[in-house]
Design an enzyme around this catalytic site. Sequence first.
Site, PDB file in Angstrom:
ATOM      1  N   HIS A  99       0.870  -1.183   0.000  1.00 13.35           N
ATOM      2  CA  HIS A  99       0.000   0.000   0.000  1.00 13.35           C
ATOM      3  C   HIS A  99       0.909   1.236   0.000  1.00 13.35           C
ATOM      4  O   HIS A  99       1.990   1.199   0.588  1.00 13.35           O
ATOM      5  CB  HIS A  99      -0.830   0.138   1.275  1.00 13.35           C
ATOM      6  CG  HIS A  99      -1.658  -1.033   1.692  1.00 13.35           C
ATOM      7  ND1 HIS A  99      -1.160  -2.146   2.306  1.00 13.35           N
ATOM      8  CD2 HIS A  99      -2.996  -1.223   1.625  1.00 13.35           C
ATOM      9  CE1 HIS A  99      -2.144  -2.976   2.595  1.00 13.35           C
ATOM     10  NE2 HIS A  99      -3.273  -2.452   2.195  1.00 13.35           N
ATOM     11  N   ASP A 102       2.411   2.029   3.387  1.00 14.87           N
ATOM     12  CA  ASP A 102       3.435   1.128   3.945  1.00 14.87           C
ATOM     13  C   ASP A 102       4.832   1.597   3.603  1.00 14.87           C
ATOM     14  O   ASP A 102       5.792   1.284   4.303  1.00 14.87           O
ATOM     15  CB  ASP A 102       3.356  -0.288   3.335  1.00 14.87           C
ATOM     16  CG  ASP A 102       1.982  -0.883   3.344  1.00 14.87           C
ATOM     17  OD1 ASP A 102       1.199  -0.518   4.226  1.00 14.87           O
ATOM     18  OD2 ASP A 102       1.700  -1.710   2.459  1.00 14.87           O
ATOM     19  N   GLU A 230     -11.070  -7.207  -2.941  1.00 15.67           N
ATOM     20  CA  GLU A 230     -10.791  -8.206  -1.901  1.00 15.67           C
ATOM     21  C   GLU A 230     -11.946  -8.234  -0.910  1.00 15.67           C
ATOM     22  O   GLU A 230     -12.098  -7.317  -0.101  1.00 15.67           O
ATOM     23  CB  GLU A 230      -9.471  -7.852  -1.199  1.00 15.67           C
ATOM     24  CG  GLU A 230      -9.063  -8.873  -0.167  1.00 15.67           C
ATOM     25  CD  GLU A 230      -7.701  -8.581   0.433  1.00 15.67           C
ATOM     26  OE1 GLU A 230      -6.785  -8.166  -0.303  1.00 15.67           O
ATOM     27  OE2 GLU A 230      -7.565  -8.773   1.649  1.00 15.67           O
ATOM     28  N   HIS A 269     -10.493 -14.014   5.583  1.00 13.99           N
ATOM     29  CA  HIS A 269     -11.745 -13.298   5.309  1.00 13.99           C
ATOM     30  C   HIS A 269     -12.859 -14.284   4.985  1.00 13.99           C
ATOM     31  O   HIS A 269     -14.018 -14.067   5.359  1.00 13.99           O
ATOM     32  CB  HIS A 269     -11.576 -12.332   4.134  1.00 13.99           C
ATOM     33  CG  HIS A 269     -10.559 -11.258   4.364  1.00 13.99           C
ATOM     34  ND1 HIS A 269     -10.297 -10.281   3.441  1.00 13.99           N
ATOM     35  CD2 HIS A 269      -9.736 -10.994   5.412  1.00 13.99           C
ATOM     36  CE1 HIS A 269      -9.357  -9.470   3.908  1.00 13.99           C
ATOM     37  NE2 HIS A 269      -9.003  -9.888   5.088  1.00 13.99           N
ATOM     38  N   ASP A 305      -9.597 -11.499  12.596  1.00 18.78           N
ATOM     39  CA  ASP A 305      -8.788 -11.695  11.402  1.00 18.78           C
ATOM     40  C   ASP A 305      -7.331 -11.629  11.867  1.00 18.78           C
ATOM     41  O   ASP A 305      -6.686 -10.594  11.773  1.00 18.78           O
ATOM     42  CB  ASP A 305      -9.103 -10.558  10.421  1.00 18.78           C
ATOM     43  CG  ASP A 305      -8.436 -10.741   9.081  1.00 18.78           C
ATOM     44  OD1 ASP A 305      -8.085 -11.879   8.732  1.00 18.78           O
ATOM     45  OD2 ASP A 305      -8.275  -9.734   8.376  1.00 18.78           O
ATOM     46  N   ASP A 307      -4.610 -12.990  10.816  1.00 17.76           N
ATOM     47  CA  ASP A 307      -3.554 -12.893   9.792  1.00 17.76           C
ATOM     48  C   ASP A 307      -2.291 -13.656  10.162  1.00 17.76           C
ATOM     49  O   ASP A 307      -1.183 -13.114  10.060  1.00 17.76           O
ATOM     50  CB  ASP A 307      -3.183 -11.418   9.542  1.00 17.76           C
ATOM     51  CG  ASP A 307      -4.268 -10.674   8.767  1.00 17.76           C
ATOM     52  OD1 ASP A 307      -5.079 -11.325   8.096  1.00 17.76           O
ATOM     53  OD2 ASP A 307      -4.281  -9.431   8.836  1.00 17.76           O
ATOM     54  N   ASP A 337      -0.500 -12.438   3.071  1.00 23.35           N
ATOM     55  CA  ASP A 337      -1.060 -11.349   3.865  1.00 23.35           C
ATOM     56  C   ASP A 337      -1.076 -11.838   5.311  1.00 23.35           C
ATOM     57  O   ASP A 337      -2.129 -12.110   5.887  1.00 23.35           O
ATOM     58  CB  ASP A 337      -2.465 -11.000   3.360  1.00 23.35           C
ATOM     59  CG  ASP A 337      -2.922  -9.656   3.889  1.00 23.35           C
ATOM     60  OD1 ASP A 337      -2.251  -9.122   4.783  1.00 23.35           O
ATOM     61  OD2 ASP A 337      -3.956  -9.151   3.421  1.00 23.35           O
TER      62      ASP A 337
HETATM   63  C1  XLS Z   1      -7.082  -6.587   5.533  1.00 23.99           C
HETATM   64  C2  XLS Z   1      -6.748  -6.851   4.153  1.00 23.99           C
HETATM   65  C3  XLS Z   1      -5.632  -6.006   3.551  1.00 23.99           C
HETATM   66  C4  XLS Z   1      -5.679  -6.091   2.060  1.00 23.99           C
HETATM   67  C5  XLS Z   1      -5.007  -5.001   1.334  1.00 23.99           C
HETATM   68  O1  XLS Z   1      -7.782  -7.354   6.189  1.00 23.99           O
HETATM   69  O2  XLS Z   1      -6.460  -8.218   4.010  1.00 23.99           O
HETATM   70  O3  XLS Z   1      -4.406  -6.391   4.073  1.00 23.99           O
HETATM   71  O4  XLS Z   1      -5.137  -7.311   1.629  1.00 23.99           O
HETATM   72  O5  XLS Z   1      -5.524  -3.762   1.644  1.00 23.99           O
HETATM   73 NI    NI Z   2      -5.641  -9.155   2.375  1.00 22.30          NI
HETATM   74 NI    NI Z   3      -7.109  -9.407   5.785  1.00 26.92          NI
END
Ligand code: XLS
Ligand code: NI
Ligand code: NI
Length: 433
Positions: A99, A102, A230, A269, A305, A307, A337
Amino acid sequence: MTDFFKGIPDIKFEGPDSNNDFAFRHYNPDEVIMGKTMKDHLRFGAAYWHSFAWPGGDPFGGQTFDRPWFGNTLELAKMKADVAFEMFQILDVPYFCFHDADVRPEGANFAENTRNLDAVVDYFAQKMDDTGVKLLWGTANLFSHRRFMAGAATNPDPDVFAFSAATIKTCMDATIKLGGENYVLWGGREGYETLLNTDMGRERQQAGRMLQMVVDYKHKMGFKGAILIEPKPQEPTKHQYDYDVATVYGFLKDFGLEGEVQVNIEQGHAILAGHSFEHELALARELGIFGSIDMNRNDYQSGWDTDQFPNNVPEMALAYYEVLRAGGFTTGGTNFDAKLRRQSLDAEDLILAHVGGMDACAAGFKAAAAMLEAGTLEVARDDRYSGWDTAEGAALLSGDLSSIHDRVVAEDINPEPRSGRQERLENLVNRYL
Ligand code: XLS
Ligand code: NI
Ligand code: NI
């Protein structure tokens, strides 16, 4: 060279019997499977935000990571880029994703943001040239800064819509300049906290119009990559409009964009939306909108979430089975991610997280390819629907209720239930793991 990864070797394939933590046991980039190398099938990408920009906070505590590049200057942004590209090379990941926020220092206004982004993009271009690492996708962070707290495209304030549209333009420009293969839109705050203050009809129209503008700009610029949405059901908002693949498809249809936009499906997600990852992948394939994946995993107890880096090979086998059934990736790939746990402070934690994730994906992928090549599941599935391949079966779909009724009466049709053979097929899948 920075000394952040000092002492950590380049990661090589050593095979399943290796006891070396810093080696791949399953991911052999050059191994050819179903006519392509694993590197070209899996198309791994590293995510800049989690690995290099995230400070290790959670809702109860702030920064735990102490990285020498944390801070808001261009010099530090360049150090961050140096370290990031060192990681890409240690792992030999062919791609990365980022992004705007980032990679660049945060500016005081739009113009300064753009200047900062341009400077970093030039720096990236040089590093990509030197290393051969490519950009899987770029995107705009339209959710972290407080100006986006009530959404970007869906904001009640038109000035925020304008700021967001302009930011997307600069991020698409950056993606195009760096030869990115996709552009992603994740609507982190395109949703609501309460319906009491929300005009859902307006917000949907605003989001649809923004997406049309993105597609128009893609064509205007001759961008050959894919535009990807997404989906995510919620978090940070209570409800996010691009809830899941099915919802996104309805939205695309509504705004005439179903031939223009595909989906980037994230494991965590899918789980948050109450689906399995393979469900979302299979549905996207059937709807013709499959694009790319964000690979990670959630903690199944916490409900967030989270991750985390993926480590569940059976789950990944089913996911890649659906990816392969979709014909594999074209512009898409496997973007991690995923972020470290906040106690994983060391440079080697970052490398080992990716090594494990890449290896787990490779093991799942190999199982999926073997399953598909054996074709046993396909035969069983085809057999289950074989009645539809007969002339009578096919004729039904062009018939009408009265003609079908008359046939049922005339032929005394009396269906005999057949086993779905689920356990047999589940046992079969386990043989490949
Ligand atoms: C957040 C999203 C983010 C997207 C990109 O939950 O996964 O990381 O992949 O904006
Ligand atoms: Ni993502
Ligand atoms: Ni995510």
